[in-house]
Design a protein around this motif. Sequence first.
Motif, PDB file in Angstrom:
ATOM      1  N   PHE A  41     -52.949  29.921  17.273  1.00 49.56           N
ATOM      2  CA  PHE A  41     -54.397  30.156  17.897  1.00 49.56           C
ATOM      3  C   PHE A  41     -53.900  31.235  19.142  1.00 49.56           C
ATOM      4  O   PHE A  41     -53.056  31.245  19.944  1.00 49.56           O
ATOM      5  CB  PHE A  41     -54.921  29.189  18.474  1.00 49.56           C
ATOM      6  CG  PHE A  41     -55.553  28.253  17.323  1.00 49.56           C
ATOM      7  CD1 PHE A  41     -56.802  28.654  16.795  1.00 49.56           C
ATOM      8  CD2 PHE A  41     -55.112  27.233  17.011  1.00 49.56           C
ATOM      9  CE1 PHE A  41     -57.366  27.877  15.909  1.00 49.56           C
ATOM     10  CE2 PHE A  41     -55.681  26.268  15.993  1.00 49.56           C
ATOM     11  CZ  PHE A  41     -57.133  26.713  15.486  1.00 49.56           C
ATOM     12  N   ARG A  42     -54.908  32.115  19.243  1.00 50.37           N
ATOM     13  CA  ARG A  42     -55.116  33.053  20.465  1.00 50.37           C
ATOM     14  C   ARG A  42     -56.164  32.092  21.246  1.00 50.37           C
ATOM     15  O   ARG A  42     -57.302  31.867  20.887  1.00 50.37           O
ATOM     16  CB  ARG A  42     -55.686  34.383  20.252  1.00 50.37           C
ATOM     17  CG  ARG A  42     -55.956  35.230  21.527  1.00 50.37           C
ATOM     18  CD  ARG A  42     -56.841  36.336  21.135  1.00 50.37           C
ATOM     19  NE  ARG A  42     -56.916  37.426  22.465  1.00 50.37           N
ATOM     20  CZ  ARG A  42     -57.878  38.386  22.437  1.00 50.37           C
ATOM     21  NH1 ARG A  42     -58.362  38.692  21.329  1.00 50.37           N
ATOM     22  NH2 ARG A  42     -58.066  38.846  23.610  1.00 50.37           N
ATOM     23  N   VAL A  43     -55.831  31.754  22.585  1.00 52.11           N
ATOM     24  CA  VAL A  43     -56.369  30.689  23.253  1.00 52.11           C
ATOM     25  C   VAL A  43     -56.928  31.338  24.575  1.00 52.11           C
ATOM     26  O   VAL A  43     -56.328  31.804  25.229  1.00 52.11           O
ATOM     27  CB  VAL A  43     -55.601  29.349  23.482  1.00 52.11           C
ATOM     28  CG1 VAL A  43     -56.473  28.466  24.368  1.00 52.11           C
ATOM     29  CG2 VAL A  43     -54.994  28.975  22.451  1.00 52.11           C
ATOM     30  N   LEU A  44     -58.458  31.062  24.845  1.00 53.52           N
ATOM     31  CA  LEU A  44     -58.913  31.669  25.825  1.00 53.52           C
ATOM     32  C   LEU A  44     -59.564  30.277  26.542  1.00 53.52           C
ATOM     33  O   LEU A  44     -60.558  29.726  26.146  1.00 53.52           O
ATOM     34  CB  LEU A  44     -59.961  32.405  25.849  1.00 53.52           C
ATOM     35  CG  LEU A  44     -59.463  34.003  25.615  1.00 53.52           C
ATOM     36  CD1 LEU A  44     -58.912  34.173  24.012  1.00 53.52           C
ATOM     37  CD2 LEU A  44     -60.706  35.120  25.470  1.00 53.52           C
ATOM     38  N   ALA A  45     -59.225  30.235  27.929  1.00 50.01           N
ATOM     39  CA  ALA A  45     -59.583  29.042  28.576  1.00 50.01           C
ATOM     40  C   ALA A  45     -60.374  29.649  29.859  1.00 50.01           C
ATOM     41  O   ALA A  45     -59.890  30.276  30.796  1.00 50.01           O
ATOM     42  CB  ALA A  45     -58.384  28.031  29.120  1.00 50.01           C
ATOM     43  N   LEU A  46     -61.733  29.335  30.054  1.00 52.25           N
ATOM     44  CA  LEU A  46     -62.613  29.979  31.154  1.00 52.25           C
ATOM     45  C   LEU A  46     -62.735  28.963  32.077  1.00 52.25           C
ATOM     46  O   LEU A  46     -62.867  27.627  32.128  1.00 52.25           O
ATOM     47  CB  LEU A  46     -63.870  30.025  30.390  1.00 52.25           C
ATOM     48  CG  LEU A  46     -63.958  31.443  29.446  1.00 52.25           C
ATOM     49  CD1 LEU A  46     -63.078  31.389  28.443  1.00 52.25           C
ATOM     50  CD2 LEU A  46     -65.355  31.565  28.858  1.00 52.25           C
ATOM     51  N   ASP A  47     -62.638  29.724  33.454  1.00 50.44           N
ATOM     52  CA  ASP A  47     -63.178  28.886  34.748  1.00 50.44           C
ATOM     53  C   ASP A  47     -64.567  29.104  34.612  1.00 50.44           C
ATOM     54  O   ASP A  47     -65.119  30.138  34.530  1.00 50.44           O
ATOM     55  CB  ASP A  47     -62.782  29.548  35.952  1.00 50.44           C
ATOM     56  CG  ASP A  47     -61.171  28.959  36.185  1.00 50.44           C
ATOM     57  OD1 ASP A  47     -60.677  27.981  35.766  1.00 50.44           O
ATOM     58  OD2 ASP A  47     -60.510  30.009  36.926  1.00 50.44           O
ATOM     59  N   LEU A  48     -65.477  27.946  34.542  1.00 51.99           N
ATOM     60  CA  LEU A  48     -66.923  27.691  34.550  1.00 51.99           C
ATOM     61  C   LEU A  48     -67.434  28.401  35.958  1.00 51.99           C
ATOM     62  O   LEU A  48     -66.823  28.314  36.970  1.00 51.99           O
ATOM     63  CB  LEU A  48     -67.416  26.531  34.074  1.00 51.99           C
ATOM     64  CG  LEU A  48     -67.239  26.507  32.515  1.00 51.99           C
ATOM     65  CD1 LEU A  48     -67.602  24.676  32.212  1.00 51.99           C
ATOM     66  CD2 LEU A  48     -67.984  27.224  31.814  1.00 51.99           C
ATOM     67  N   PRO A  49     -68.648  28.792  36.027  1.00 50.56           N
ATOM     68  CA  PRO A  49     -69.413  29.181  37.485  1.00 50.56           C
ATOM     69  C   PRO A  49     -68.960  28.174  38.456  1.00 50.56           C
ATOM     70  O   PRO A  49     -69.142  27.122  38.212  1.00 50.56           O
ATOM     71  CB  PRO A  49     -70.896  29.510  37.043  1.00 50.56           C
ATOM     72  CG  PRO A  49     -70.697  29.826  35.720  1.00 50.56           C
ATOM     73  CD  PRO A  49     -69.664  28.999  35.205  1.00 50.56           C
ATOM     74  N   GLY A  50     -68.384  28.564  39.701  1.00 46.90           N
ATOM     75  CA  GLY A  50     -68.525  27.687  40.776  1.00 46.90           C
ATOM     76  C   GLY A  50     -66.927  26.745  40.452  1.00 46.90           C
ATOM     77  O   GLY A  50     -66.700  25.841  41.360  1.00 46.90           O
ATOM     78  N   HIS A  51     -66.384  27.098  39.669  1.00 52.09           N
ATOM     79  CA  HIS A  51     -64.929  26.299  39.470  1.00 52.09           C
ATOM     80  C   HIS A  51     -63.868  27.559  39.319  1.00 52.09           C
ATOM     81  O   HIS A  51     -63.972  28.645  39.030  1.00 52.09           O
ATOM     82  CB  HIS A  51     -64.884  25.765  38.205  1.00 52.09           C
ATOM     83  CG  HIS A  51     -65.845  24.727  38.104  1.00 52.09           C
ATOM     84  ND1 HIS A  51     -67.266  24.821  37.751  1.00 52.09           N
ATOM     85  CD2 HIS A  51     -65.680  23.304  37.826  1.00 52.09           C
ATOM     86  CE1 HIS A  51     -68.025  23.663  37.813  1.00 52.09           C
ATOM     87  NE2 HIS A  51     -67.126  22.675  37.919  1.00 52.09           N
TER      88      HIS A  51
END
Length: 255
Positions: free
Chosen positions: A40-50
């Motif tokens: 997999f190509r993995v994208l982990a996101l920081d959600l707003p305020g995090h």
Amino acid sequence: MLLNVIEAGEGDRVAVLLHGMMGSAESWHRVVPLLVERGFRVLALDLPGHGLSARDPGLTIETAADAVVETLAQALPSALPPASTTSLDRCNRLAVALGHSFGATVLAAAAPRLDPGLAVYVDAALTLQGGHDRADLIAQYEHDRRARMSPTELRRLRPFYSVQDAAVEARAAERFDPATAASVSCGADGHWTAAPGSIVVRAEPSAWVADEDARRFEHDGVTVRSIPGAAHTVWYSHFEVFTAALPELFAPSLV
């Protein structure tokens, strides 16, 4: 709003990861390498305020979902369906979207636009109780944030944390913005659905996904998989059981 993204791996199969409240993209540090190993190509996101993403004192679940969609549309222009086409018109589909708790609810709000091949919701009923007092909630989140900023204290409270787990979560607490998080729960109640074929993984017992919620999911064509004795962050407390519960993502045959 464009969100901070931690990216690993390469290839056409994309997995997107959304963390829970007071976490960060780094909360998936155990999970990301396994997904990369499986192509997999993995994208982990920081959600707003995090994490390293911007704050938003007017945040709602829907605007958080908007930020996720906008971020992924820029990062993965060929993997998301244009408004004028269907998923069948795409060559490279977003293969997996996985969200935990708050991140799972944001995923449910974004999923109709992301149209992932598989959506996985971890220990979340996809409901939100609104109507909270903003000042009280900010004070509570600030108290909780400070209590989680010490790696030593985190390991005392959560003996299943490794040294790295505690460091990651303490850093997430330090970067967490209580005003952004409080805004989410100050409006109206909310309820989101999971598409048939989605998977819910929950702790058992769970303070977030009751048996009644599990029956509702199953009635709607959602598969529910329970992990007895797990913590709310089930991949921290029961990592091997969690990955075994999701062979669609982690089975060695995917390599």
